[in-house]
Design a protein around this motif. Structure first.
Motif, PDB file in Angstrom:
ATOM      1  N   VAL A  32      -1.623   6.703 -10.919  1.00 21.98           N
ATOM      2  CA  VAL A  32      -1.305   5.308 -11.236  1.00 21.98           C
ATOM      3  C   VAL A  32      -0.912   4.560  -9.964  1.00 21.98           C
ATOM      4  CG1 VAL A  32       0.263   3.781 -12.495  1.00 21.98           C
ATOM      5  CG2 VAL A  32      -0.649   5.835 -13.611  1.00 21.98           C
ATOM      6  N   ILE A  33      -0.124   5.206  -9.115  1.00 22.26           N
ATOM      7  CA  ILE A  33       0.283   4.584  -7.851  1.00 22.26           C
ATOM      8  C   ILE A  33      -0.949   4.300  -6.985  1.00 22.26           C
ATOM      9  CG2 ILE A  33       1.520   4.987  -5.684  1.00 22.26           C
ATOM     10  CD1 ILE A  33       3.577   6.575  -7.345  1.00 22.26           C
ATOM     11  N   GLY A  34      -1.884   5.239  -6.933  1.00 21.77           N
ATOM     12  CA  GLY A  34      -3.097   5.025  -6.160  1.00 21.77           C
ATOM     13  C   GLY A  34      -3.886   3.832  -6.655  1.00 21.77           C
ATOM     14  N   ASP A  35      -4.014   3.714  -7.952  1.00 23.34           N
ATOM     15  CA  ASP A  35      -4.728   2.595  -8.565  1.00 23.34           C
ATOM     16  C   ASP A  35      -4.024   1.277  -8.237  1.00 23.34           C
ATOM     17  OD1 ASP A  35      -6.015   0.779 -10.226  1.00 23.34           O
ATOM     18  OD2 ASP A  35      -6.249   2.189 -11.859  1.00 23.34           O
ATOM     19  N   LEU A  36      -2.704   1.261  -8.405  1.00 23.61           N
ATOM     20  CA  LEU A  36      -1.945   0.036  -8.165  1.00 23.61           C
ATOM     21  C   LEU A  36      -1.947  -0.367  -6.692  1.00 23.61           C
ATOM     22  CD1 LEU A  36       1.176   0.550 -10.473  1.00 23.61           C
ATOM     23  CD2 LEU A  36      -0.720  -1.042 -10.812  1.00 23.61           C
ATOM     24  N   PHE A  37      -1.908   0.625  -5.797  1.00 26.84           N
ATOM     25  CA  PHE A  37      -1.852   0.286  -4.376  1.00 26.84           C
ATOM     26  C   PHE A  37      -3.156  -0.370  -3.931  1.00 26.84           C
ATOM     27  CE2 PHE A  37      -1.895   1.444   0.241  1.00 26.84           C
ATOM     28  CZ  PHE A  37      -0.844   0.614   0.601  1.00 26.84           C
ATOM     29  N   GLU A  38      -4.284   0.125  -4.429  1.00 25.57           N
ATOM     30  CA  GLU A  38      -5.534  -0.543  -4.064  1.00 25.57           C
ATOM     31  C   GLU A  38      -5.571  -1.954  -4.647  1.00 25.57           C
ATOM     32  OE1 GLU A  38     -10.260  -0.862  -4.318  1.00 25.57           O
ATOM     33  OE2 GLU A  38      -9.048  -0.150  -6.002  1.00 25.57           O
ATOM     34  N   SER A  39      -5.040  -2.116  -5.865  1.00 29.65           N
ATOM     35  CA  SER A  39      -4.969  -3.462  -6.458  1.00 29.65           C
ATOM     36  C   SER A  39      -4.103  -4.380  -5.602  1.00 29.65           C
ATOM     37  CB  SER A  39      -4.397  -3.380  -7.880  1.00 29.65           C
ATOM     38  OG  SER A  39      -5.260  -2.660  -8.735  1.00 29.65           O
ATOM     39  N   LEU A  40      -3.014  -3.839  -5.070  1.00 34.63           N
ATOM     40  CA  LEU A  40      -2.148  -4.629  -4.190  1.00 34.63           C
ATOM     41  C   LEU A  40      -2.908  -5.088  -2.951  1.00 34.63           C
ATOM     42  CD1 LEU A  40       0.712  -5.646  -3.349  1.00 34.63           C
ATOM     43  CD2 LEU A  40       1.029  -3.412  -2.263  1.00 34.63           C
ATOM     44  N   LEU A  41      -3.633  -4.173  -2.324  1.00 40.34           N
ATOM     45  CA  LEU A  41      -4.391  -4.528  -1.121  1.00 40.34           C
ATOM     46  C   LEU A  41      -5.441  -5.595  -1.436  1.00 40.34           C
ATOM     47  CD1 LEU A  41      -4.970  -1.033   0.556  1.00 40.34           C
ATOM     48  CD2 LEU A  41      -3.245  -2.748   1.123  1.00 40.34           C
ATOM     49  N   ALA A  47       3.084  -3.633 -13.755  1.00 38.51           N
ATOM     50  CA  ALA A  47       3.227  -4.283 -12.435  1.00 38.51           C
ATOM     51  C   ALA A  47       2.560  -5.648 -12.534  1.00 38.51           C
ATOM     52  CB  ALA A  47       2.589  -3.439 -11.342  1.00 38.51           C
ATOM     53  N   PRO A  48       3.258  -6.633 -13.130  1.00 35.65           N
ATOM     54  CA  PRO A  48       2.617  -7.904 -13.486  1.00 35.65           C
ATOM     55  C   PRO A  48       2.015  -8.673 -12.313  1.00 35.65           C
ATOM     56  CG  PRO A  48       5.020  -8.015 -13.721  1.00 35.65           C
ATOM     57  CD  PRO A  48       4.672  -6.586 -13.544  1.00 35.65           C
ATOM     58  N   THR A  49       2.634  -8.605 -11.137  1.00 36.69           N
ATOM     59  CA  THR A  49       2.086  -9.359 -10.009  1.00 36.69           C
ATOM     60  C   THR A  49       0.946  -8.629  -9.312  1.00 36.69           C
ATOM     61  OG1 THR A  49       3.699  -8.412  -8.450  1.00 36.69           O
ATOM     62  CG2 THR A  49       4.328 -10.444  -9.601  1.00 36.69           C
ATOM     63  N   VAL A  50       0.888  -7.304  -9.484  1.00 42.58           N
ATOM     64  CA  VAL A  50      -0.132  -6.506  -8.804  1.00 42.58           C
ATOM     65  C   VAL A  50      -1.349  -6.307  -9.686  1.00 42.58           C
ATOM     66  CG1 VAL A  50      -0.649  -4.263  -7.777  1.00 42.58           C
ATOM     67  CG2 VAL A  50       1.587  -5.318  -7.414  1.00 42.58           C
ATOM     68  N   SER A  51      -1.130  -5.899 -10.932  1.00 45.01           N
ATOM     69  CA  SER A  51      -2.225  -5.637 -11.867  1.00 45.01           C
ATOM     70  C   SER A  51      -1.774  -6.038 -13.268  1.00 45.01           C
ATOM     71  CB  SER A  51      -2.608  -4.148 -11.831  1.00 45.01           C
ATOM     72  OG  SER A  51      -3.732  -3.901 -12.628  1.00 45.01           O
ATOM     73  N   ALA A  54       3.724   3.537   0.514  1.00 49.55           N
ATOM     74  CA  ALA A  54       2.922   2.690  -0.366  1.00 49.55           C
ATOM     75  C   ALA A  54       3.698   2.306  -1.620  1.00 49.55           C
ATOM     76  CB  ALA A  54       1.630   3.408  -0.749  1.00 49.55           C
ATOM     77  N   LEU A  55       4.476   3.251  -2.156  1.00 50.42           N
ATOM     78  CA  LEU A  55       5.287   2.962  -3.341  1.00 50.42           C
ATOM     79  C   LEU A  55       6.326   1.888  -3.035  1.00 50.42           C
ATOM     80  CD1 LEU A  55       6.016   3.579  -6.250  1.00 50.42           C
ATOM     81  CD2 LEU A  55       7.451   5.450  -5.447  1.00 50.42           C
ATOM     82  N   LEU A  56       6.925   1.941  -1.849  1.00 49.10           N
ATOM     83  CA  LEU A  56       7.883   0.906  -1.442  1.00 49.10           C
ATOM     84  C   LEU A  56       7.192  -0.457  -1.339  1.00 49.10           C
ATOM     85  CD1 LEU A  56       9.934   2.818   1.293  1.00 49.10           C
ATOM     86  CD2 LEU A  56      10.613   2.312  -1.073  1.00 49.10           C
ATOM     87  N   MET A  57       5.970  -0.454  -0.829  1.00 46.30           N
ATOM     88  CA  MET A  57       5.223  -1.706  -0.741  1.00 46.30           C
ATOM     89  C   MET A  57       4.905  -2.251  -2.132  1.00 46.30           C
ATOM     90  SD  MET A  57       2.631  -0.764   2.418  1.00 46.30           S
ATOM     91  CE  MET A  57       1.774  -2.356   2.366  1.00 46.30           C
ATOM     92  N   LEU A  58       4.627  -1.359  -3.077  1.00 49.43           N
ATOM     93  CA  LEU A  58       4.380  -1.791  -4.451  1.00 49.43           C
ATOM     94  C   LEU A  58       5.628  -2.412  -5.072  1.00 49.43           C
ATOM     95  CD1 LEU A  58       2.159   1.083  -5.896  1.00 49.43           C
ATOM     96  CD2 LEU A  58       1.529  -1.325  -5.697  1.00 49.43           C
ATOM     97  N   ARG A  59       6.763  -1.809  -4.806  1.00 49.97           N
ATOM     98  CA  ARG A  59       8.017  -2.334  -5.348  1.00 49.97           C
ATOM     99  C   ARG A  59       8.312  -3.725  -4.784  1.00 49.97           C
ATOM    100  NH1 ARG A  59      11.602   0.788  -7.973  1.00 49.97           N
ATOM    101  NH2 ARG A  59      13.351  -0.390  -7.103  1.00 49.97           N
ATOM    102  N   ARG A  60       7.855  -3.967  -3.576  1.00 47.99           N
ATOM    103  CA  ARG A  60       8.049  -5.282  -2.945  1.00 47.99           C
ATOM    104  C   ARG A  60       7.158  -6.341  -3.587  1.00 47.99           C
ATOM    105  NH1 ARG A  60       5.758  -7.468   2.034  1.00 47.99           N
ATOM    106  NH2 ARG A  60       7.157  -9.032   2.939  1.00 47.99           N
ATOM    107  N   GLY A  61       6.020  -5.918  -4.121  1.00 46.61           N
ATOM    108  CA  GLY A  61       5.132  -6.848  -4.795  1.00 46.61           C
ATOM    109  C   GLY A  61       4.132  -7.492  -3.853  1.00 46.61           C
TER     110      GLY A  61
END
Length: 270
Positions: free
Chosen positions: A224-233, A163-167, A91-98
């Motif tokens: 924080v990663i959990g919060d951001l990953f749901e925002s990404l989805l 994470a400007p593009t995610v949140s 999931a962290l790798l997916m976040l880094r991808r944006g």
């Protein structure tokens, strides 16, 4: 809107707190089952499954939690917790991808991750409660403190986007402010020496202050990663909230996103 949020929160507390404090193991398992099924149904919607497959996905997450729970009786929990750690690393790798358009392969990957993350969360919730009500609540309080502290510090001092593009609303200053609030609360938990033991108390007893501080920091980062990953989805699915199951609050995932990685990690670090 504020009144709706308050009423929903009070209703949830009236149901959840008695279960956590007074409920037996089967009752607590029922609460975890509700969380996992509802979150699974929402997760399926985020990866663009349609009914009835959203319900099938929720049931699958619930069944996996039950299987892991049965297999964990009298045995170490390393397997599910390691699987959850690997899933969150992906999931962290997916976040880094944006944020990217959700194609079939991306939806499949997110779907598989959910079938690991959600059962692991439910299992960790039950196991942390087995260590004592203060153990479970102290982890939850630290995660909520990080979120609330990040909000207020971000509003007051936030400039550099996390994470400007995610949140876009989250900032490094907010995250650091949330971490500072958590360190203060964790220190207070240790110094007050609550009977039964809190999560920070247990860390200090076994590892000392410096290592405990590092592990608390890791917990904050995971939340924080959990919060951001749901925002990404949600962004990839074009949805503001995971659902409207909780009036004024959005969905179940919107309320437990930061807890999804934090609970399994906290259990593992015990």
């Amino acid at each position: 809107m504020l009144l709706t949020r308050v009423i929903t929160a009070l209703c949830l507390l009236l149901v959840i707190l008695p279960v956590l404090f007074l409920g037996s193991v089967p009752v607590l398992g029922g609460l975890a089952a509700v969380f996992v099924f509802a979150a699974g149904w929402e997760w399926a919607r985020l990866v663009r499954l349609s009914a009835p497959w959203t319900y099938v996905y929720g049931i699958a997450a619930l069944v996996l939690m039950m299987i892991w729970s049965d297999l964990s009786v009298g045995r170490p929990l390393d397997g599910p917790l390691v699987a959850a750690a690997i899933a969150w690393a992906v999931a962290l790798l997916m976040l880094r991808r944006g944020v990217h358009p959700l194609d079939k392969s991306g939806a499949l990957l997110a779907g598989v991750l959910g079938l690991i993350m959600l059962p692991a969360f439910g299992l960790a919730l039950m196991q942390l409660r087995a260590h004592g009500i203060l153990m479970l609540l102290s982890v939850a309080v630290l995660v909520w403190t990080a979120d609330i502290g990040a909000y207020f510090f971000g509003k007051a001092f936030g400039h550099r986007k996390l994470a400007p593009t995610v949140s876009p609303g989250k900032s490094w200053e907010g995250a650091l402010g949330g971490w500072l609030c958590v360190m203060i609360i964790a220190t207070a938990m240790v110094l007050t020496g609550w009977p039964g033991g809190t999560w920070p108390q247990r860390l200090v007893e076994h590892h000392g202050w410096l290592v405990a501080a590092a592990l608390v920091t890791v917990l904050v980062a995971a939340s924080v990663i959990g919060d951001l990953f749901e925002s990404l989805l949600k962004r990839q699915a074009g949805m503001k909230d995971s659902s409207q199951l909780l009036p004024g609050h959005g969905g179940v995932l919107d309320r437990i996103d930061a807890l999804l990685p934090a609970f399994p990690l906290a259990l593992w670090l015990l």
